[in-house]
Enzyme design. Structure first.
Site, short mmCIF file in Angstrom:
data_model
loop_
_atom_site.label_atom_id
_atom_site.label_comp_id
_atom_site.label_asym_id
_atom_site.label_seq_id
_atom_site.Cartn_x
_atom_site.Cartn_y
_atom_site.Cartn_z
CE LYS A 13 -44.63 -95.12 32.29
NZ LYS A 13 -43.48 -95.73 31.56
NE ARG A 88 -43.79 -90.78 28.44
CZ ARG A 88 -44.68 -91.78 28.29
NH1 ARG A 88 -45.94 -91.59 28.53
NH2 ARG A 88 -44.27 -92.95 27.88
NE ARG A 127 -44.89 -102.43 25.44
CZ ARG A 127 -44.76 -101.28 26.11
NH1 ARG A 127 -45.00 -101.25 27.42
NH2 ARG A 127 -44.35 -100.20 25.50
NE ARG A 156 -47.05 -98.78 22.79
CZ ARG A 156 -46.86 -98.13 23.93
NH1 ARG A 156 -47.40 -98.60 25.04
NH2 ARG A 156 -46.14 -97.03 23.98
NE ARG A 167 -41.86 -95.57 23.57
CZ ARG A 167 -42.49 -96.73 23.76
NH1 ARG A 167 -42.31 -97.72 22.91
NH2 ARG A 167 -43.29 -96.88 24.78
P1 AMP Z 1 -47.08 -94.81 26.72
O1 AMP Z 1 -48.23 -95.68 26.36
O2 AMP Z 1 -47.19 -94.20 28.09
O3 AMP Z 1 -45.75 -95.48 26.48
O4 AMP Z 1 -47.14 -93.57 25.71
C1 AMP Z 1 -47.00 -93.78 24.32
C2 AMP Z 1 -46.61 -92.48 23.62
O5 AMP Z 1 -47.64 -91.50 23.85
C3 AMP Z 1 -45.34 -91.83 24.14
O6 AMP Z 1 -44.16 -92.37 23.57
C4 AMP Z 1 -45.58 -90.38 23.73
O7 AMP Z 1 -45.39 -90.21 22.33
C5 AMP Z 1 -47.06 -90.21 24.01
N1 AMP Z 1 -47.30 -89.76 25.40
C6 AMP Z 1 -47.98 -90.43 26.38
N2 AMP Z 1 -48.00 -89.73 27.51
C7 AMP Z 1 -47.30 -88.59 27.27
C8 AMP Z 1 -46.93 -87.48 28.05
N3 AMP Z 1 -47.27 -87.37 29.34
N4 AMP Z 1 -46.19 -86.50 27.46
C9 AMP Z 1 -45.83 -86.57 26.17
N5 AMP Z 1 -46.13 -87.60 25.37
C10 AMP Z 1 -46.86 -88.62 25.90
#
Ligand code: AMP
Length: 211
Positions: A13, A88, A127, A156, A167
Site C-alpha cells: 500500500k 482498517r 523491508r 520499523r 499484525r
Molecule cells: P501502517 O504504516 O499502515 O502499516 O500502520 C502502522 C501501524 O499504525 C499499524 O500497525 C497500526 O498500529 C497503526 N495504524 C495505522 N493506521 C491505522 C488505522 N486505520 N487503524 C488503526 N491503527 C492504525
C-alpha cells in the site's frame, strides 16, 4: 475520486499509494505515516499510539477517526484522496462514510492489493523505511541514505517477526471484514494481484480503475 487502498501489512500500500496518486493527480493520506511522525515528535497523539503500534495492534478507532477528520479537513484533500492504511475496521468504514456524506462525497473505489502470506513475511523481513520521508524500501539496508530525501533508512519496530505475526492476525480478525462491509454497502471493489514488479502492479491498479 476517493480511493481506499486495502491489503495486508506488507501488501505494498505504502509503495503503490504515491505512484497511483501521481498518475491520478490525487494526494495520499497514509495514517501509519501520520502516526509515526506523531510518535517521532512526541505529541499527545504519538504517545497514545506508540504502544499499540509497537505491538502491531490497531490504534483505537476513536483516535484514528479524530485524526482522519482533522487531516481530511485540509484543502488539499477537498478534491479527492488515496487513503493508505485506513480503513482498517468496520467502525472506521462507517465513521469515514459519516464524515464524507455531508460533503457530498463517498468512497468511490476500494482497491485490494492481494499477496500470499509467505510473500508478506518475506517482504517484511527485509523491508526498511526512511526515518524522515517514510518511503518504504526493499533494497536498502538500515543506515543507508534515502534516495528520495537523504534521510537515514531504518527498520520499523513493528516489522520484527512477533509484531508481524500479530499484525497478520489483526488483519484477519478486524480488517478483512471491512471488504465485505464495502461489498454489502455497494462500493466499487477492485481486486489486484500485487505480486511482481512495483511498476507492473501500479499498471494493474490503474487498468482495473479504468485509467
Ligand atoms: P501502517 O504504516 O499502515 O502499516 O500502520 C502502522 C501501524 O499504525 C499499524 O500497525 C497500526 O498500529 C497503526 N495504524 C495505522 N493506521 C491505522 C488505522 N486505520 N487503524 C488503526 N491503527 C492504525
Amino acid at each position: 475520486m476517493n480511493i481506499v487502498l486495502f491489503g495486508k501489512p506488507g501488501a505494498g500500500k505504502g509503495t503503490q499509494a504515491p505512484k497511483i496518486a501521481e498518475q491520478l493527480g490525487l494526494p495520499t493520506l497514509a495514517t501509519g505515516n501520520v502516526l509515526r511522525s506523531a510518535v517521532k515528535q512526541g505529541t499527545a497523539l504519538g504517545l497514545e499510539a506508540k504502544g499499540y503500534m509497537d505491538r502491531g495492534d490497531l490504534v483505537p478507532d476513536s483516535v484514528i477517526l479524530g485524526m482522519v477528520a482533522e487531516e481530511m479537513s485540509r484543502p488539499e484533500y477537498a478534491g479527492g484522496v488515496i487513503l493508505d492504511g485506513v480503513v482498517r475496521t468496520v467502525p472506521q468504514a462507517i465513521g469515514l462514510e459519516t464524515m464524507l456524506k455531508p460533503l457530498g462525497r463517498k468512497v468511490d473505489a476500494v482497491v485490494s492489493l492481494e499477496v500470499p502470506d509467505e510473500e508478506i513475511v518475506r517482504r517484511m523481513g527485509t523491508r526498511t523505511v526512511c526515518s524522515t520521508c517514510q518511503t518504504p524500501y526493499s533494497d536498502l539496508k538500515p543506515g543507508d541514505r534515502c534516495p528520495n530525501c537523504g534521510g537515514v533508512v531504518m527498520r520499523r519496530t513493528d516489522d520484527e517477526p512477533e509484531a508481524v505475526r500479530n499484525r497478520l492476525n489483526v488483519f484477519a480478525a478486524q480488517t478483512a471484514p471491512v471488504f465485505d462491509w464495502y461489498r454489502q454497502n455497494g462500493a466499487r471493489l477492485v481486486v489486484v494481484d500485487a505480486n511482481g514488479a512495483v511498476g507492473d502492479v501500479t499498471k494493474r491498479v490503474l487498468r482495473a480503475l479504468g485509467k
